[in-house]
Design a protein around this motif. Sequence first.
Motif, short mmCIF file in Angstrom:
data_model
loop_
_atom_site.label_atom_id
_atom_site.label_comp_id
_atom_site.label_asym_id
_atom_site.label_seq_id
_atom_site.Cartn_x
_atom_site.Cartn_y
_atom_site.Cartn_z
N MET B 57 2.25 -15.48 4.75
CA MET B 57 2.15 -16.03 3.09
C MET B 57 0.75 -14.96 2.96
SD MET B 57 2.67 -19.05 1.73
CE MET B 57 3.71 -19.65 0.13
N ARG B 207 6.75 -25.22 -16.88
CA ARG B 207 6.95 -25.55 -15.51
C ARG B 207 8.09 -25.62 -15.07
NH1 ARG B 207 2.92 -29.88 -13.88
NH2 ARG B 207 1.51 -30.31 -15.47
N ASN B 208 8.97 -25.87 -15.89
CA ASN B 208 10.23 -25.79 -15.63
C ASN B 208 11.03 -24.63 -15.93
OD1 ASN B 208 10.43 -28.84 -14.65
ND2 ASN B 208 11.03 -29.65 -17.08
N MET B 211 11.16 -22.51 -12.76
CA MET B 211 12.30 -23.27 -11.28
C MET B 211 14.00 -22.92 -11.85
SD MET B 211 13.39 -26.96 -11.24
CE MET B 211 13.05 -27.52 -13.20
N LEU B 224 11.41 -15.87 -7.74
CA LEU B 224 10.72 -16.59 -6.02
C LEU B 224 11.71 -17.16 -5.42
CD1 LEU B 224 8.53 -18.24 -5.38
CD2 LEU B 224 9.24 -20.46 -7.05
N PHE B 225 13.01 -17.07 -5.87
CA PHE B 225 14.10 -17.52 -5.37
C PHE B 225 14.47 -16.84 -4.37
CE2 PHE B 225 18.55 -19.33 -4.20
CZ PHE B 225 18.19 -20.25 -3.16
N PHE B 228 12.43 -15.31 -1.38
CA PHE B 228 12.19 -17.01 -0.65
C PHE B 228 13.11 -16.44 0.63
CE2 PHE B 228 9.50 -20.39 -1.28
CZ PHE B 228 9.50 -20.66 -0.47
N TYR B 233 7.44 -13.79 2.72
CA TYR B 233 6.52 -14.72 1.80
C TYR B 233 5.18 -14.45 1.35
CZ TYR B 233 10.09 -17.28 3.96
OH TYR B 233 10.85 -18.42 4.43
N LEU B 240 3.51 -18.13 -6.55
CA LEU B 240 3.40 -19.08 -6.60
C LEU B 240 2.09 -19.74 -7.56
CD1 LEU B 240 4.40 -21.09 -3.38
CD2 LEU B 240 5.07 -21.13 -5.46
N ILE B 244 0.60 -21.23 -10.43
CA ILE B 244 0.22 -21.99 -10.98
C ILE B 244 -1.22 -21.75 -11.74
CG2 ILE B 244 -2.14 -23.05 -9.94
CD1 ILE B 244 -0.38 -23.71 -6.98
N ILE B 247 0.34 -22.78 -15.44
CA ILE B 247 0.11 -23.80 -15.82
C ILE B 247 -1.14 -24.28 -16.23
CG2 ILE B 247 0.91 -26.29 -14.97
CD1 ILE B 247 3.26 -24.69 -13.50
N MET B 248 -2.40 -24.23 -14.97
CA MET B 248 -3.52 -24.17 -15.75
C MET B 248 -3.76 -23.86 -16.55
SD MET B 248 -5.48 -24.41 -12.32
CE MET B 248 -5.51 -25.64 -10.57
#
Lengths: 265, 262
Positions: B57, B207-208, B211, B224-225, B228, B233, B240, B244, B247-248
């Motif tokens: 990563m 956030r959601n 996802m 993202l999926f 993966f 990675y 990721l 983050i 969201i912050m």
Amino acid sequence: MNTIDHHWERFTLKQKLSRYAVYLVLVMAFVQSVQSVEVIPEFLLDAPEQMGDMFSRMWPMDFAYYPVAVHDAMIETLNIATLGTLITLIFAIPLALMNARNIVDSALCQWISRFFLVSSRSVNSLVWALLFVSIFGPGVIAGVLAIAFRSIGFIGKLLGEAIEEVNMGSIEALKATGASWFSILLKGYWPQVLPAFFSIVLFRWDINVRESAVLGLVGAGGIGVVLDDSMNLFQWDRVAVALLAIFVIVILAEIVVVNIRKRLM
Amino acid sequence: MAGINKDRENPFKHNWFVSSIWLLVVCYVLYTFNAMDLSWGRINEGFGHAGNLLGRMIPPNFSRWSLLLSGLVESLEIAVISSICGIFISLFLGLFAARNMMPSWISSPVRGVIALCRTFHPVIIAILFVKSVGFGALAGILTLIVASIGFIAKLFAEAIEEISLKQVEAIRATGAGFTSIILFSVMPQVFARFIGFSTYQLDSNLRNSTMVGIVGAGGLGGTLFSAFQRFDYDFVAAILIIIIALIMFGEFLSNIVRRIFR
């Protein structure tokens, strides 16, 4: 003879302007998003028909499938949620202690704990599950750890806040007797945060039951695996059984938690 | 003299109830570790993989930033549209679900709808919407609207149920109609809390929205999926980090909004 004629206003000019600015930004963001988002209108018009098609495939449900696969998967889901919640505590309690200003009075510690808590909360449980599936391979371990790591932020934050609200009188009394740091923690803080602690943990457990039901979609065990398999095979009658099982378990978990919390508070 | 201490109750009495709960918990953990085949061997093996994964990563790979950016923009659009629509619908549903404002034949069914929206995880709702409206952002938007209704309509209803009815009565005494009663006696009492819930929901939709893409409902999750699944990675790490940061930033913004409306 002057009558009272001053004009009453609830907000100052600055308050008003900043509020209108927020509304304006929201409207602009909304319009911009609606214009640029890729939505195919034909799909939207088609939706009721497709929805009807899906539900007609779901009915009648394949109840014979419940004892074959759904039951064991459901138990596994509950175990993932419970074990995950318990493992969280190992990490969340120390972080909560570090985050509470009345226990560790150091800005550095607070920043460190806050960093861990925020990153745990920011990464969704499905993303945690993806990470752990690539580490441990598909299976229950990935699910348990995903639940555990996602819950650290939630439990750590709320528990830290509960600790900060503790009545300091009894803590000072204990300090005056010369009690050690550990005894103060155990006999001063712990009895006071006990109800909040159980209430937070149960609340998170309730959320985790919901979340662990979907972890299987990325291969992390539980009912989600059954759901994913049936969906990939277009066996919607089995999907319906799995969904019904999830629905019942989630409702039961909520009823249990609400009742216990009512007694605790 | 020695007798004095015996008469007094021990302030640090042993709580047998709590101890028995802990004992049950320990038994449960041992039992499930056995039942689910969790062995230290496998966990140990995993730690080796974890090191490997982290090694791959780092450093994060931002070279495919255009893909990253388009996913990010789509996630943001999903979050904004679904929050605004969801909050708007919840305002009405919350009002209809409040038992002190509405007769029970209106409030009970509305409460049922809200509870139904809350029961299923957004991902499951997303799957159903992907089936009915196809892959893409629309499924994500509809999913998050449902999720928002389930969460904030309930909180709105509870907030409205806690208001003081004196102000409602005062406005009613002036001969105001229903809309005016809502606007001038109910809303001022609950508005600040509504803003709090709404900004929280905006955060959680943000956030959601990163996802729901995992099941094909658009946004950064899909990127993202697939990263993966292709074992990219280093790209995963980049995504990721972006999530983050997003969201912050969202939390920072909602703090500002909350301060303005305090």
